[in-house]
Design a protein around this motif. Structure first.
Motif, PDB file in Angstrom:
ATOM      1  N   ASN A  55       0.828  -1.018   0.227  1.00  0.00           N
ATOM      2  CA  ASN A  55       0.066  -0.205  -0.012  1.00  0.00           C
ATOM      3  C   ASN A  55       0.905   1.152   0.048  1.00  0.00           C
ATOM      4  OD1 ASN A  55      -2.280  -1.827   0.303  1.00  0.00           O
ATOM      5  ND2 ASN A  55      -1.974  -1.704   2.416  1.00  0.00           N
ATOM      6  N   ILE A  56       2.102   1.142   0.106  1.00  0.00           N
ATOM      7  CA  ILE A  56       3.034   2.249   0.124  1.00  0.00           C
ATOM      8  C   ILE A  56       2.939   2.998  -1.106  1.00  0.00           C
ATOM      9  CG2 ILE A  56       5.424   3.187   0.447  1.00  0.00           C
ATOM     10  CD1 ILE A  56       5.926   0.686   2.536  1.00  0.00           C
ATOM     11  N   LYS A  57       2.687   4.682  -1.134  1.00  0.00           N
ATOM     12  CA  LYS A  57       2.460   5.251  -2.264  1.00  0.00           C
ATOM     13  C   LYS A  57       3.422   6.225  -2.503  1.00  0.00           C
ATOM     14  CE  LYS A  57      -2.315   4.731  -1.840  1.00  0.00           C
ATOM     15  NZ  LYS A  57      -2.355   3.633  -0.613  1.00  0.00           N
ATOM     16  N   ILE A  58       4.584   6.458  -1.714  1.00  0.00           N
ATOM     17  CA  ILE A  58       5.659   7.547  -1.725  1.00  0.00           C
ATOM     18  C   ILE A  58       6.817   6.603  -2.075  1.00  0.00           C
ATOM     19  CG2 ILE A  58       4.520   9.222  -0.510  1.00  0.00           C
ATOM     20  CD1 ILE A  58       6.388   8.645   1.648  1.00  0.00           C
ATOM     21  N   PRO A  59       8.015   7.461  -2.494  1.00  0.00           N
ATOM     22  CA  PRO A  59       9.352   6.756  -2.793  1.00  0.00           C
ATOM     23  C   PRO A  59       9.894   6.124  -1.601  1.00  0.00           C
ATOM     24  CG  PRO A  59       9.278   8.595  -4.229  1.00  0.00           C
ATOM     25  CD  PRO A  59       7.946   8.639  -3.192  1.00  0.00           C
ATOM     26  N   THR A  60      10.276   4.906  -1.609  1.00  0.00           N
ATOM     27  CA  THR A  60      10.693   4.171  -0.130  1.00  0.00           C
ATOM     28  C   THR A  60      11.922   3.386  -0.697  1.00  0.00           C
ATOM     29  OG1 THR A  60       8.441   4.122   0.737  1.00  0.00           O
ATOM     30  CG2 THR A  60       9.884   2.731   1.514  1.00  0.00           C
ATOM     31  N   LEU A  61      12.963   3.600   0.113  1.00  0.00           N
ATOM     32  CA  LEU A  61      14.023   2.852   0.014  1.00  0.00           C
ATOM     33  C   LEU A  61      14.276   1.819   0.983  1.00  0.00           C
ATOM     34  CD1 LEU A  61      17.045   2.093  -1.643  1.00  0.00           C
ATOM     35  CD2 LEU A  61      18.081   4.064  -0.166  1.00  0.00           C
ATOM     36  N   LYS A  95       9.193  -9.748  -3.591  1.00  0.00           N
ATOM     37  CA  LYS A  95       7.956  -9.688  -4.316  1.00  0.00           C
ATOM     38  C   LYS A  95       7.330  -8.366  -4.141  1.00  0.00           C
ATOM     39  CE  LYS A  95       3.352 -11.724  -4.452  1.00  0.00           C
ATOM     40  NZ  LYS A  95       2.487 -12.750  -3.801  1.00  0.00           N
ATOM     41  N   ASP A  96       7.394  -7.601  -3.119  1.00  0.00           N
ATOM     42  CA  ASP A  96       6.648  -6.587  -2.838  1.00  0.00           C
ATOM     43  C   ASP A  96       7.484  -5.395  -3.628  1.00  0.00           C
ATOM     44  OD1 ASP A  96       4.571  -6.908  -0.762  1.00  0.00           O
ATOM     45  OD2 ASP A  96       6.193  -7.765   0.271  1.00  0.00           O
ATOM     46  N   ALA A  97       8.717  -5.404  -3.470  1.00  0.00           N
ATOM     47  CA  ALA A  97       9.628  -4.638  -4.388  1.00  0.00           C
ATOM     48  C   ALA A  97       9.236  -4.596  -5.919  1.00  0.00           C
ATOM     49  CB  ALA A  97      11.150  -4.752  -4.010  1.00  0.00           C
ATOM     50  N   LYS A  98       9.023  -5.728  -6.297  1.00  0.00           N
ATOM     51  CA  LYS A  98       9.016  -6.046  -7.752  1.00  0.00           C
ATOM     52  C   LYS A  98       7.571  -5.427  -8.096  1.00  0.00           C
ATOM     53  CE  LYS A  98      11.954  -9.812  -8.725  1.00  0.00           C
ATOM     54  NZ  LYS A  98      12.317 -11.196  -8.969  1.00  0.00           N
ATOM     55  N   ASN A  99       6.528  -5.690  -7.280  1.00  0.00           N
ATOM     56  CA  ASN A  99       5.068  -5.443  -7.431  1.00  0.00           C
ATOM     57  C   ASN A  99       4.732  -3.762  -7.149  1.00  0.00           C
ATOM     58  OD1 ASN A  99       4.737  -7.866  -8.620  1.00  0.00           O
ATOM     59  ND2 ASN A  99       3.853  -8.714  -6.312  1.00  0.00           N
ATOM     60  N   ASN A 100       5.376  -3.376  -6.337  1.00  0.00           N
ATOM     61  CA  ASN A 100       5.074  -1.950  -5.996  1.00  0.00           C
ATOM     62  C   ASN A 100       6.154  -0.976  -6.606  1.00  0.00           C
ATOM     63  OD1 ASN A 100       4.565   0.627  -4.876  1.00  0.00           O
ATOM     64  ND2 ASN A 100       3.950  -0.249  -2.777  1.00  0.00           N
ATOM     65  N   PRO A 101       5.837  -0.139  -7.648  1.00  0.00           N
ATOM     66  CA  PRO A 101       6.683   0.757  -7.990  1.00  0.00           C
ATOM     67  C   PRO A 101       7.461   1.919  -7.166  1.00  0.00           C
ATOM     68  CG  PRO A 101       4.670   1.471  -8.896  1.00  0.00           C
ATOM     69  CD  PRO A 101       4.313   0.100  -7.959  1.00  0.00           C
ATOM     70  N   ASN A 102       6.881   1.802  -5.753  1.00  0.00           N
ATOM     71  CA  ASN A 102       7.423   3.206  -4.986  1.00  0.00           C
ATOM     72  C   ASN A 102       8.578   2.373  -4.109  1.00  0.00           C
ATOM     73  OD1 ASN A 102       5.307   5.164  -5.713  1.00  0.00           O
ATOM     74  ND2 ASN A 102       4.048   3.695  -4.842  1.00  0.00           N
ATOM     75  N   ILE A 103       8.594   1.250  -4.090  1.00  0.00           N
ATOM     76  CA  ILE A 103       9.609   0.506  -3.058  1.00  0.00           C
ATOM     77  C   ILE A 103      10.888   0.059  -3.792  1.00  0.00           C
ATOM     78  CG2 ILE A 103       9.998  -1.491  -1.958  1.00  0.00           C
ATOM     79  CD1 ILE A 103       6.913  -1.407  -0.884  1.00  0.00           C
ATOM     80  N   TYR A 104      11.939   0.705  -3.376  1.00  0.00           N
ATOM     81  CA  TYR A 104      13.165   0.238  -4.177  1.00  0.00           C
ATOM     82  C   TYR A 104      13.977  -0.514  -2.820  1.00  0.00           C
ATOM     83  CZ  TYR A 104      12.184   4.317  -7.057  1.00  0.00           C
ATOM     84  OH  TYR A 104      11.294   5.093  -7.974  1.00  0.00           O
ATOM     85  N   LEU A 105      13.993  -1.834  -3.421  1.00  0.00           N
ATOM     86  CA  LEU A 105      14.694  -2.865  -2.229  1.00  0.00           C
ATOM     87  C   LEU A 105      16.000  -2.978  -2.806  1.00  0.00           C
ATOM     88  CD1 LEU A 105      14.675  -4.758   0.105  1.00  0.00           C
ATOM     89  CD2 LEU A 105      13.837  -6.499  -1.781  1.00  0.00           C
ATOM     90  N   GLU A 106      17.144  -2.731  -1.681  1.00  0.00           N
ATOM     91  CA  GLU A 106      18.653  -2.933  -1.822  1.00  0.00           C
ATOM     92  C   GLU A 106      18.927  -3.934  -1.099  1.00  0.00           C
ATOM     93  OE1 GLU A 106      22.731  -0.359  -2.078  1.00  0.00           O
ATOM     94  OE2 GLU A 106      20.891   0.563  -2.340  1.00  0.00           O
TER      95      GLU A 106
END
Length: 318
Positions: free
Chosen positions: A254-260, A278-289
């Motif tokens: 549900n996160i809607k703002i840019p999130t690292l 999975k969440d990082a791939k499906n949510n364009p706002n989540i950047y997973l490193e």
């Protein structure tokens, strides 16, 4: 959003999780950060102390910093970020959760991983100043879980909130607790437990109707602590109910703002569920490193400037 390819390369001596975690927690020092304390009175009669540090020139940007379990606003992983952001024109508001500022809080309750109402109180306090056009939040460990839960469980966020950085996040609290209770983390678990028990011991006399010496003596592990104190003090059925409701993992879609999100693959505090691929791939706002190294909040880099701190600054600029 695709998974980010990490460029983190630690010094050769800091590749082991234990070394980077312990060095960063016990040996690192950060100098040159001047903090000014402000007390925020809460609606339930309690308080939160926040420690401000400022950019050289008046700024319309601020970063809110959230510490980890039994931390405070003076921990190097907080002051390191504050120092870097202050140098780059951003004020810093370092939060001490209830009971973590050096003075016991007033109520039986204190803080926990999912206490987003306290984060909201800090944000609202900052908004009332009507000074900042851009707000960023960086959470570490427990504080990282809190900010991700905050961002995902609310349908509407302040328009001033522009970005979130979450480091060493125990996205799945039950899994993280199990990891801490494993043999390899025994020394960490004992240290955390001793701090937590010491913190609530005075509450035995203050609130005898809420907790007894018999209850206190039953606390042998971190999960016991959450059964006896955390759950009862904060409205959960038991420790497992607390872990289920407070884990941020369920709120990530549900996160809607840019999130690292930066979670090291060799972080011994995290379970497999704490890497939300999975969440990082499906949510364009989540950047997973997911750097190969870094342990738990141990992203040691050159000149006492940690990799996660540089990445946080880069993230808000892009």
């Amino acid at each position: 959003m695709p998974i980010i390819q990490s460029t983190y390369k630690p010094p050769f001596w800091a590749k082991k999780s234990f070394v980077s975690t312990v060095f960063s927690g016990l040996a690192r020092t950060v100098n040159g950060v001047v903090q000014t304390r402000e007390r925020i009175e809460l609606d339930d009669g309690d308080f939160i102390d926040v420690d401000w540090s400022y950019a050289e020139s008046p700024s319309e940007k601020v970063i809110i910093l959230l510490h980890g379990l039994e931390g405070n606003a003076q921990r190097p992983y907080i002051t390191g970020t504050a120092k870097l952001f202050n140098k780059n024109g951003v004020d810093a508001c370092a939060v001490n959760f209830r009971g973590c500022s050096g003075e016991p809080n007033r109520l039986f309750r204190s803080y926990h991983s999912g206490a987003t109402e306290d984060l909201e109180a800090v944000i609202n306090h900052i908004l009332e100043k009507n000074k900042y056009s851009d707000i960023y939040i960086k959470g570490i460990s427990l504080g990282a879980n809190m900010v991700l839960k905050y961002a995902g469980e609310r349908e509407q966020l302040p328009t001033q909130l522009k970005a979130i950085i979450a480091v060493s996040v125990p996205c799945y609290l039950k899994g993280s607790c199990d990891a801490l209770l494993s043999l390899k983390n025994k020394h960490y678990a004992i240290n955390f437990l001793n701090h937590l028990k010491g913190k609530i011991k005075p509450k035995l006399q203050q609130f005898p109707q809420n907790i007894s010496i018999t209850d206190f003596n039953e606390i042998k592990t971190l999960i016991d602590f959450d059964h006896v104190y955390t759950s009862k003090a904060h409205g959960f059925k038991d420790a497992y109910d607390y872990y289920e409701q407070a884990s941020c993992l369920q709120f990530l879609p549900n996160i809607k703002i840019p999130t690292l999100v930066i979670n090291a693959l060799n972080d011994s505090f995290l379970s497999p569920e704490c890497y939300p691929v999975k969440d990082a791939k499906n949510n364009p706002n989540i950047y997973l490193e997911m750097p190969k190294y870094g342990g738990h909040v141990g992203f040691i880099d050159k000149r006492n400037l940690y990799y996660n701190e540089k990445r946080a600054l880069d993230f808000i600029k892009n």
